[in-house]
Design an enzyme around this catalytic site. Sequence first.
Site, short mmCIF file in Angstrom:
data_model
loop_
_atom_site.label_atom_id
_atom_site.label_comp_id
_atom_site.label_asym_id
_atom_site.label_seq_id
_atom_site.Cartn_x
_atom_site.Cartn_y
_atom_site.Cartn_z
N HIS A 126 -9.42 0.96 4.57
CA HIS A 126 -8.27 0.99 5.23
C HIS A 126 -8.46 2.14 6.40
O HIS A 126 -9.06 3.15 6.21
CB HIS A 126 -7.10 1.66 4.28
CG HIS A 126 -5.77 1.66 5.02
ND1 HIS A 126 -5.45 2.46 5.93
CD2 HIS A 126 -4.86 0.81 4.82
CE1 HIS A 126 -4.22 2.53 6.40
NE2 HIS A 126 -3.69 1.14 5.84
N GLU B 116 -6.99 4.57 7.59
CA GLU B 116 -6.81 5.74 7.40
C GLU B 116 -7.95 6.32 6.34
O GLU B 116 -8.19 7.63 6.37
CB GLU B 116 -5.40 6.00 6.47
CG GLU B 116 -4.42 5.79 7.30
CD GLU B 116 -2.78 5.34 6.78
OE1 GLU B 116 -2.63 5.46 5.43
OE2 GLU B 116 -1.81 4.82 7.59
N LYS C 115 0.07 4.21 -0.39
CA LYS C 115 -0.28 5.48 0.15
C LYS C 115 -0.25 6.64 -0.50
O LYS C 115 -0.29 6.53 -1.76
CB LYS C 115 0.13 5.61 1.80
CG LYS C 115 -0.04 4.13 2.56
CD LYS C 115 0.07 4.60 3.93
CE LYS C 115 -0.33 3.25 4.68
NZ LYS C 115 -0.18 3.22 6.18
N ASN D 15 1.01 -1.27 -0.04
CA ASN D 15 0.27 -0.25 0.03
C ASN D 15 0.96 1.16 0.11
O ASN D 15 1.56 1.59 1.03
CB ASN D 15 -0.94 0.13 1.16
CG ASN D 15 -1.71 1.20 1.35
OD1 ASN D 15 -1.83 2.01 0.52
ND2 ASN D 15 -2.62 1.19 2.56
N SER E 234 3.63 -2.00 10.08
CA SER E 234 4.81 -2.10 10.42
C SER E 234 5.50 -3.69 10.15
O SER E 234 6.56 -4.24 10.61
CB SER E 234 5.35 -1.66 11.79
OG SER E 234 4.92 -0.59 12.14
N GLU F 281 -5.34 -5.19 10.23
CA GLU F 281 -4.40 -4.26 10.50
C GLU F 281 -4.45 -3.25 11.71
O GLU F 281 -5.60 -2.33 11.83
CB GLU F 281 -4.25 -3.15 9.44
CG GLU F 281 -4.12 -3.54 7.89
CD GLU F 281 -3.51 -2.40 6.85
OE1 GLU F 281 -2.38 -2.79 6.49
OE2 GLU F 281 -3.81 -1.57 6.85
N GLY G 99 2.54 2.33 10.85
CA GLY G 99 3.38 3.46 10.54
C GLY G 99 4.21 3.91 11.94
O GLY G 99 4.71 4.87 12.08
P1 13P Z 1 2.99 0.33 7.70
O1 13P Z 1 3.59 -1.01 6.91
O2 13P Z 1 3.87 1.48 7.03
O3 13P Z 1 3.11 0.17 8.99
O4 13P Z 1 1.71 0.65 7.04
C1 13P Z 1 0.89 -0.49 7.17
C2 13P Z 1 -0.33 -0.25 6.39
O5 13P Z 1 -1.23 0.66 6.68
C3 13P Z 1 -0.44 -0.86 5.23
O6 13P Z 1 -1.82 -0.85 4.67
#
Ligand code: 13P
Length: 274
Positions: free
Chosen positions: A104, A106, A21, A19, A237, A191, A197
């Site tokens: 997601h 976010e 982002k 992803n 992560s 997740e 993150g």
């Molecule tokens: P990170 O791997 O940067 O923690 O992000 C995970 C994520 O949100 C994947 O969709």
Amino acid sequence: MYRCPFKEFRVRVPIIAGNWKMHKTASEARALVREIGHALPSSQVEAVVCPPFTALASAIEAAEGTLVRVGAQDLFWKSQGAYTGQVSPGMLTDLGVSHVIIGHSERRGRFGVPEPDFTSEILKLFGDTDASVRKKTHAALAAGIVPIVCCGETLSERRAGDTDSVVATQIREGLAGLDASHSATVVIAYEPVWAIGTGETCAADEADRVCGVIRAAFAELYGAAAGGAVRIQYGGSVKPDNAADILGRPNIDGALVGGASLKAADFLAILTAA
Ligand code: 13P
């Protein structure tokens, strides 16, 4: 319509999705997909990259002739209309998009690292709910796109002991009403919001346990066979050095990778671990 090349084997083939982002321009995406595509070790693992909308076309062009598949990070459930800023399933399939991330955290306005200027008013802009996740999932499946449907608890929900009920509700509400044939296509991503993150990984045993809760919730909806067949990724992560531990767990069938998917070497190392 995208058809998973592994389906006939009826095993849970690992799926590693990056992803990206809000990272990578169209030209940066082309370069990164080329690098991944050329080095992709084998076809034992399904490899997907999910760039921003603006980079989908160049990523798809670069992925041609390789085993890399390209997914979007969201979609809207309507096929067309006065929905400024939205992107329809048909617009994605026309480009050659095969997967889409839906719900997601976010996009639900739930962030692992709180942004100081994100007031509750602003968080509403991110807007996804279990109801919109359900509509988006149905629309993706109807268009032949594989939905990667995300669920996960925040830190305060975990501290309150609500992890299992939060993810089970997200699955029950977000994935209700699928056709039996469609239920075999869905991919779920667990997740934990507090691990996204932040550098905090959920311990592999605990990630596996929660993925088991998710599998049971899915089995309640669609039966034991569907529960046994659905692929569940862990995300939060995931890095080359923890991937093998996480991916070795019985209920975890892959990873949804954020930061570590932005470098070819790291993403390839995670694919190799799978
Ligand atoms: P990170 O791997 O940067 O923690 O992000 C995970 C994520 O949100 C994947 O969709």
